[in-house]
Write a protein that holds these residues in place. Structure first.
Motif, PDB file in Angstrom:
ATOM      1  N   LYS A 173       0.843  -1.199   0.000  1.00 56.84           N
ATOM      2  CA  LYS A 173       0.000   0.000   0.000  1.00 56.84           C
ATOM      3  C   LYS A 173       0.881   1.253   0.000  1.00 56.84           C
ATOM      4  O   LYS A 173       1.879   1.321   0.716  1.00 56.84           O
ATOM      5  N   ALA A 174       0.494   2.264  -0.784  1.00 60.07           N
ATOM      6  CA  ALA A 174       1.251   3.516  -0.818  1.00 60.07           C
ATOM      7  C   ALA A 174       0.964   4.363   0.412  1.00 60.07           C
ATOM      8  O   ALA A 174       1.856   5.063   0.917  1.00 60.07           O
ATOM      9  N   VAL A 175      -0.277   4.316   0.886  1.00 59.55           N
ATOM     10  CA  VAL A 175      -0.699   5.081   2.059  1.00 59.55           C
ATOM     11  C   VAL A 175      -1.569   4.164   2.915  1.00 59.55           C
ATOM     12  O   VAL A 175      -2.405   3.418   2.389  1.00 59.55           O
ATOM     13  N   LEU A 176      -1.380   4.228   4.227  1.00 61.44           N
ATOM     14  CA  LEU A 176      -2.145   3.380   5.134  1.00 61.44           C
ATOM     15  C   LEU A 176      -3.301   4.160   5.752  1.00 61.44           C
ATOM     16  O   LEU A 176      -3.192   5.365   5.998  1.00 61.44           O
ATOM     17  N   LYS A 177      -4.400   3.442   6.008  1.00 60.38           N
ATOM     18  CA  LYS A 177      -5.534   3.997   6.727  1.00 60.38           C
ATOM     19  C   LYS A 177      -5.570   3.383   8.123  1.00 60.38           C
ATOM     20  O   LYS A 177      -5.062   2.277   8.327  1.00 60.38           O
ATOM     21  N   PRO A 178      -6.171   4.080   9.084  1.00 55.89           N
ATOM     22  CA  PRO A 178      -6.250   3.512  10.443  1.00 55.89           C
ATOM     23  C   PRO A 178      -6.826   2.106  10.470  1.00 55.89           C
ATOM     24  O   PRO A 178      -6.355   1.248  11.216  1.00 55.89           O
ATOM     25  N   ALA A 179      -7.841   1.839   9.627  1.00 58.83           N
ATOM     26  CA  ALA A 179      -8.471   0.515   9.631  1.00 58.83           C
ATOM     27  C   ALA A 179      -7.489  -0.583   9.210  1.00 58.83           C
ATOM     28  O   ALA A 179      -7.643  -1.748   9.595  1.00 58.83           O
ATOM     29  N   ASP A 180      -6.463  -0.222   8.414  1.00 60.18           N
ATOM     30  CA  ASP A 180      -5.467  -1.205   7.989  1.00 60.18           C
ATOM     31  C   ASP A 180      -4.646  -1.732   9.158  1.00 60.18           C
ATOM     32  O   ASP A 180      -4.056  -2.813   9.072  1.00 60.18           O
ATOM     33  N   LEU A 181      -4.598  -0.976  10.238  1.00 59.62           N
ATOM     34  CA  LEU A 181      -3.635  -1.243  11.308  1.00 59.62           C
ATOM     35  C   LEU A 181      -4.252  -1.908  12.533  1.00 59.62           C
ATOM     36  O   LEU A 181      -3.547  -2.188  13.508  1.00 59.62           O
ATOM     37  N   VAL A 182      -5.546  -2.137  12.497  1.00 57.35           N
ATOM     38  CA  VAL A 182      -6.213  -2.782  13.629  1.00 57.35           C
ATOM     39  C   VAL A 182      -5.638  -4.185  13.831  1.00 57.35           C
ATOM     40  O   VAL A 182      -5.395  -4.917  12.873  1.00 57.35           O
ATOM     41  N   ASP A 183      -5.390  -4.528  15.075  1.00 62.51           N
ATOM     42  CA  ASP A 183      -4.897  -5.857  15.486  1.00 62.51           C
ATOM     43  C   ASP A 183      -3.402  -6.072  15.242  1.00 62.51           C
ATOM     44  O   ASP A 183      -2.889  -7.156  15.538  1.00 62.51           O
ATOM     45  N   GLU A 184      -2.703  -5.073  14.705  1.00 65.93           N
ATOM     46  CA  GLU A 184      -1.256  -5.225  14.533  1.00 65.93           C
ATOM     47  C   GLU A 184      -0.543  -5.042  15.876  1.00 65.93           C
ATOM     48  O   GLU A 184      -0.952  -4.202  16.695  1.00 65.93           O
ATOM     49  N   PRO A 185       0.531  -5.788  16.151  1.00 66.37           N
ATOM     50  CA  PRO A 185       1.344  -5.513  17.339  1.00 66.37           C
ATOM     51  C   PRO A 185       2.221  -4.282  17.095  1.00 66.37           C
ATOM     52  O   PRO A 185       2.601  -4.002  15.948  1.00 66.37           O
ATOM     53  N   TRP A 186       2.537  -3.568  18.169  1.00 65.97           N
ATOM     54  CA  TRP A 186       3.299  -2.321  18.042  1.00 65.97           C
ATOM     55  C   TRP A 186       4.489  -2.304  18.999  1.00 65.97           C
ATOM     56  O   TRP A 186       4.385  -2.746  20.144  1.00 65.97           O
ATOM     57  N   ILE A 220      13.558  -2.741   6.908  1.00 60.00           N
ATOM     58  CA  ILE A 220      12.247  -2.151   7.167  1.00 60.00           C
ATOM     59  C   ILE A 220      11.828  -1.259   6.005  1.00 60.00           C
ATOM     60  O   ILE A 220      12.656  -0.817   5.205  1.00 60.00           O
ATOM     61  N   VAL A 221      10.544  -1.002   5.913  1.00 61.36           N
ATOM     62  CA  VAL A 221       9.987  -0.023   4.983  1.00 61.36           C
ATOM     63  C   VAL A 221       9.056   0.880   5.782  1.00 61.36           C
ATOM     64  O   VAL A 221       8.599   0.509   6.869  1.00 61.36           O
ATOM     65  N   THR A 222       8.781   2.052   5.238  1.00 61.72           N
ATOM     66  CA  THR A 222       7.879   2.985   5.924  1.00 61.72           C
ATOM     67  C   THR A 222       6.783   3.437   4.972  1.00 61.72           C
ATOM     68  O   THR A 222       7.005   3.546   3.761  1.00 61.72           O
ATOM     69  N   ARG A 223       5.613   3.700   5.539  1.00 63.69           N
ATOM     70  CA  ARG A 223       4.484   4.197   4.762  1.00 63.69           C
ATOM     71  C   ARG A 223       3.775   5.284   5.556  1.00 63.69           C
ATOM     72  O   ARG A 223       3.626   5.184   6.792  1.00 63.69           O
ATOM     73  N   PRO A 224       3.296   6.334   4.865  1.00 61.78           N
ATOM     74  CA  PRO A 224       2.533   7.380   5.560  1.00 61.78           C
ATOM     75  C   PRO A 224       1.167   6.858   5.985  1.00 61.78           C
ATOM     76  O   PRO A 224       0.650   5.896   5.418  1.00 61.78           O
ATOM     77  N   ILE A 225       0.610   7.502   6.990  1.00 61.82           N
ATOM     78  CA  ILE A 225      -0.716   7.136   7.484  1.00 61.82           C
ATOM     79  C   ILE A 225      -1.647   8.326   7.301  1.00 61.82           C
ATOM     80  O   ILE A 225      -1.278   9.474   7.605  1.00 61.82           O
ATOM     81  N   ALA A 226      -2.836   8.078   6.789  1.00 60.09           N
ATOM     82  CA  ALA A 226      -3.813   9.141   6.538  1.00 60.09           C
ATOM     83  C   ALA A 226      -4.949   9.039   7.543  1.00 60.09           C
ATOM     84  O   ALA A 226      -5.231   7.967   8.083  1.00 60.09           O
ATOM     85  N   GLY A 227      -5.596  10.180   7.796  1.00 61.63           N
ATOM     86  CA  GLY A 227      -6.813  10.164   8.607  1.00 61.63           C
ATOM     87  C   GLY A 227      -6.634  10.548  10.058  1.00 61.63           C
ATOM     88  O   GLY A 227      -7.611  10.814  10.758  1.00 61.63           O
ATOM     89  N   ILE A 228      -5.396  10.555  10.560  1.00 67.06           N
ATOM     90  CA  ILE A 228      -5.123  10.981  11.934  1.00 67.06           C
ATOM     91  C   ILE A 228      -3.896  11.884  11.925  1.00 67.06           C
ATOM     92  O   ILE A 228      -3.042  11.781  11.025  1.00 67.06           O
ATOM     93  N   PRO A 247      10.374  12.151  -0.487  1.00 64.33           N
ATOM     94  CA  PRO A 247      11.477  11.329   0.025  1.00 64.33           C
ATOM     95  C   PRO A 247      11.745  10.076  -0.804  1.00 64.33           C
ATOM     96  O   PRO A 247      11.022   9.091  -0.743  1.00 64.33           O
ATOM     97  N   ALA A 248      12.821  10.116  -1.593  1.00 63.98           N
ATOM     98  CA  ALA A 248      13.183   8.976  -2.421  1.00 63.98           C
ATOM     99  C   ALA A 248      13.675   7.806  -1.595  1.00 63.98           C
ATOM    100  O   ALA A 248      13.712   6.688  -2.078  1.00 63.98           O
ATOM    101  N   HIS A 249      14.016   8.088  -0.309  1.00 62.36           N
ATOM    102  CA  HIS A 249      14.536   7.010   0.530  1.00 62.36           C
ATOM    103  C   HIS A 249      13.432   6.071   0.989  1.00 62.36           C
ATOM    104  O   HIS A 249      13.713   5.003   1.508  1.00 62.36           O
ATOM    105  N   ARG A 250      12.136   6.466   0.820  1.00 57.66           N
ATOM    106  CA  ARG A 250      11.050   5.608   1.292  1.00 57.66           C
ATOM    107  C   ARG A 250      10.654   4.637   0.181  1.00 57.66           C
ATOM    108  O   ARG A 250      10.358   5.035  -0.925  1.00 57.66           O
ATOM    109  N   ARG A 251      10.656   3.351   0.505  1.00 59.71           N
ATOM    110  CA  ARG A 251      10.359   2.344  -0.522  1.00 59.71           C
ATOM    111  C   ARG A 251       8.923   1.834  -0.386  1.00 59.71           C
ATOM    112  O   ARG A 251       8.395   1.812   0.697  1.00 59.71           O
TER     113      ARG A 251
END
Length: 309
Positions: free
Chosen positions: A182-195, A256-264, A305-309
């Motif tokens: 996913k290019a951008v994450l939504k809050p619903a995508d992250l439910v139940d993930e460990p942190w 690791i990879v990083t993705r932006p989060i939208a909605g919050i 940011p070109a460093h984000r894959r």
């Protein structure tokens, strides 16, 4: 009233105890107490009162301490004006930074100082367990601080706050994670993930609070770690996802990879925090100008940011 005694009252307001004022001003506690008693006689009203084993300012004392801040600012402003007529900014500016702000801003700042003869910066790095950066301002000319918005007690304490830059937060995950496509994450995508969370109260932790408020589900935090380098390793090992700052998170060859989060809300401000009187010094003002310039450069460098894959 003697300006020097007013300054002691202001120090008491900022530092909270006679012992702390004595240590900071290179006096004995009894000498500080005597000077404050003289000031109280001059004022004609009680300025302090006993609370347990310590003391606190009365309403009159707090008002007079605020006046002392204004006087100190006016004196510094007058001296700064005179300095502008006589010479370029010179001297040593003391600066406190936390790790990621130092990574972003210090290389450029110290490089630019090679073109500022007579102007130096003495850097101390701090990483507070519970970051209240305002507590460092009595001891440093400039304190680099991160926040989401401007805490009320910064302004109420008479501090100057200059926002140098804004840094987005991203969700970090291991290579091959199901959300990496996913290019951008939504809050619903992250439910139940460990942190892998940050200490309670850190800006990263507040993003997880926002996630909980949005989804109605408290994130499952398996560890809380302050050091981002350790967090990166834990994310790469699959221990959990994490909220990490975009500009200083290492993702090349780290697993690791990083993705932006939208909605919050998912960003922080990097601020310069300082006493109002010190902000009037030409040397401090020049360092602030250079920090603002470097902050703009950092944001521009990572705009896409070109460093984000």
């Amino acid at each position: 009233m003697d300006v020097r005694r007013l300054e002691l009252l202001r120090e008491l307001a900022d530092r909270g105890s006679i012992a702390a004022v004595a240590a900071a001003t290179h006096r004995t506690p009894s000498a500080v107490s005597q000077q404050l008693k003289v000031l109280e006689r001059e004022a004609g009203v009680p300025l302090t009162e006993r609370v347990g084993r310590g003391i606190q300012l009365t309403g009159a004392g707090a008002a007079l301490a605020a006046t002392a801040r204004q006087i100190a600012t006016a004196i510094e402003s007058a001296e700064a004006l005179w300095s502008e007529f006589t010479r370029a900014p010179q001297g040593t500016v003391t600066l406190s930074t936390f790790p990621t702000a130092g990574q972003m801003l210090l290389p450029g700042l110290l490089t630019m100082l090679t073109d500022e003869p007579g102007l130096e910066v003495a850097v101390t790095d701090h990483d507070l367990d519970r970051p209240d950066w305002a507590t460092l301002t009595p001891d440093f000319d400039i304190v680099l601080a991160d926040s989401q918005g401007v805490p009320a007690h910064w302004s109420q304490g008479g501090l100057r706050v200059i926002t140098l830059m804004t840094e987005p937060f991203d969700v970090a995950m291991p290579l091959g994670h199901r959300l990496a496509d996913k290019a951008v994450l939504k809050p619903a995508d992250l439910v139940d993930e460990p942190w892998v969370g940050a200490p309670v109260g850190y800006p990263y932790d507040r993003v997880l609070d926002g996630l909980a408020a949005y989804t109605g589900r408290a994130p499952r935090i398996v560890q809380r770690i302050m050091d981002n380098l350790i967090v990166e390793r834990l994310v790469a090992a699959g221990i959990g996802l994490a909220i990490l700052p975009r500009f200083t998170t290492r993702i090349h060859d780290t697993g690791i990879v990083t993705r932006p989060i939208a909605g919050i809300p998912a960003e922080r401000q990097i601020n310069a925090l300082l006493r109002a009187d010190r902000a009037e010094r030409p040397s401090v003002r020049r360092i602030l100008e250079l920090l603002e310039l470097e902050g703009r450069r950092v944001q521009s460098r990572y705009q896409h940011p070109a460093h984000r894959r």
